[in-house]
Design a protein around this motif. Sequence first.
Motif, short mmCIF file in Angstrom:
data_model
loop_
_atom_site.label_atom_id
_atom_site.label_comp_id
_atom_site.label_asym_id
_atom_site.label_seq_id
_atom_site.Cartn_x
_atom_site.Cartn_y
_atom_site.Cartn_z
N SER A 1 0.82 -1.36 0.15
CA SER A 1 0.13 0.03 -0.02
C SER A 1 0.59 1.33 0.00
O SER A 1 0.40 2.16 -0.90
CB SER A 1 -0.78 -0.16 1.12
OG SER A 1 -1.49 1.23 1.26
N MET A 2 1.87 1.18 0.69
CA MET A 2 2.85 2.50 0.92
C MET A 2 3.52 2.62 -0.44
O MET A 2 3.81 3.85 -0.85
CB MET A 2 3.78 2.20 1.88
CG MET A 2 3.38 2.45 3.62
SD MET A 2 3.02 4.13 4.00
CE MET A 2 4.67 4.82 4.08
N GLY A 3 3.94 1.60 -0.82
CA GLY A 3 4.81 1.63 -2.21
C GLY A 3 3.98 2.23 -3.22
O GLY A 3 4.55 3.07 -4.24
N VAL A 4 2.69 1.55 -3.38
CA VAL A 4 1.79 2.04 -4.62
C VAL A 4 1.31 3.52 -4.36
O VAL A 4 1.26 4.49 -5.29
CB VAL A 4 0.44 1.15 -4.54
CG1 VAL A 4 -0.54 1.63 -5.64
CG2 VAL A 4 0.95 -0.18 -5.00
N GLY A 5 1.32 3.88 -3.03
CA GLY A 5 0.62 5.35 -2.63
C GLY A 5 2.02 6.25 -2.97
O GLY A 5 1.53 7.30 -3.70
N ASP A 6 3.15 6.07 -2.82
CA ASP A 6 4.33 6.69 -3.07
C ASP A 6 4.40 6.71 -4.92
O ASP A 6 4.85 7.78 -5.22
CB ASP A 6 5.64 6.09 -2.68
CG ASP A 6 6.71 7.21 -2.55
OD1 ASP A 6 6.52 8.35 -2.93
OD2 ASP A 6 7.64 6.97 -1.93
N PHE A 7 4.31 5.68 -5.39
CA PHE A 7 4.39 5.74 -6.83
C PHE A 7 3.24 6.78 -7.55
O PHE A 7 3.57 7.56 -8.30
CB PHE A 7 4.01 4.39 -7.40
CG PHE A 7 3.93 4.25 -8.74
CD1 PHE A 7 4.82 4.53 -9.78
CD2 PHE A 7 2.68 3.85 -9.33
CE1 PHE A 7 4.46 4.52 -11.11
CE2 PHE A 7 2.34 3.98 -10.51
CZ PHE A 7 3.17 4.30 -11.56
N LEU A 8 2.04 6.53 -7.01
CA LEU A 8 0.90 7.24 -7.49
C LEU A 8 1.05 8.69 -7.04
O LEU A 8 0.68 9.79 -7.98
CB LEU A 8 -0.45 6.80 -6.79
CG LEU A 8 -0.97 5.51 -7.21
CD1 LEU A 8 -2.32 5.20 -6.60
CD2 LEU A 8 -1.00 5.19 -8.88
N SER A 9 1.56 9.13 -5.87
CA SER A 9 1.97 10.53 -5.59
C SER A 9 2.79 11.21 -6.28
O SER A 9 2.69 12.10 -6.94
CB SER A 9 2.18 10.44 -3.89
OG SER A 9 2.43 11.88 -3.57
N SER A 10 3.81 10.41 -6.46
CA SER A 10 5.16 10.91 -7.40
C SER A 10 4.83 10.97 -8.57
O SER A 10 5.06 12.26 -9.55
CB SER A 10 6.36 10.15 -7.12
OG SER A 10 6.78 9.83 -5.78
N SER A 11 4.05 9.95 -9.03
CA SER A 11 3.58 10.15 -10.68
C SER A 11 2.84 11.33 -10.93
O SER A 11 2.98 12.21 -11.92
CB SER A 11 3.05 8.83 -11.10
OG SER A 11 2.66 9.01 -12.36
#
Length: 271
Positions: free
Chosen positions: A91-101
């Motif tokens: 969840s954290m990894g996907v969240g960081d990816f979506l936020s950065s993207s």
Amino acid sequence: MAAEEANSSTSLLDPVVVDDIEEDRESFDNGATSSRPKEPWKGEYAKSILYAGLDAIVTCFSLISSISASRLTSADVLVLGFANLVADGISMGVGDFLSSSGEKDVAAKEMAVTEWDVTNHGSLEKMELLQKYQALGMDVDDAAKVVSIFAKYNDILVHEKMMAHGRLPPEEAEKPWKNGLVTFAAFLVFGTAPLLSFIVLIPFTNSDLVKFVGACILSALALTLLGIAKAKIAGQNYAFSVVVTLFNGAAAAAAAYAVGWTLKNIAGLDG
């Protein structure tokens, strides 16, 4: 090569400016930097590692505290702990990816709009930039001179316009998927620290209390290391950063333990 370019650039400056540069260099070489604030660490993925690590330790240790208060077994701690660790890490990894993207996409869109404005409404954009520099305290003549120079270079003018509106140009080298991967890995690595006690102590003791105390110690050590890292990154006082980080973890764990104990002993819920 770099020294030659620096000397070439210096030769184009006003002699007074060159003298000031030489004085600054001599002052720096003589060690006159004692009052200079410490620079923060500029690691590319420092933020992802730091916040993922802190969240992982606090989350996992809080879960262990809650389970221990409910008097469940070490096996329960390991199963629930690792399951929670992997799920939250994803969840954290996907969240960081979506936020950065998302941030990168927004910045690229804003840059495209700014480029269009500069190309089609150049005079208005230069006037706004002139007023911005004046608002910052620059003399009107100096502001006009700076804007007229920037106007010769379209890319620089676009960059200054974005900065004037508090927007950062998109970082082309930034890879959102790398941020997500680093966050996921950091979450797993640091989140494992509280659980290690329940694995390492298996050959030595069957006491869940001893294992829980070991988890407390390992969590405190991990939080201390991250507190030091946080101070290094932000240029803060090390002792203050460590104390705040430890207090955050202790408060979260105490709250989780209290909830687990309450549900077990007062509400009458069996784990």
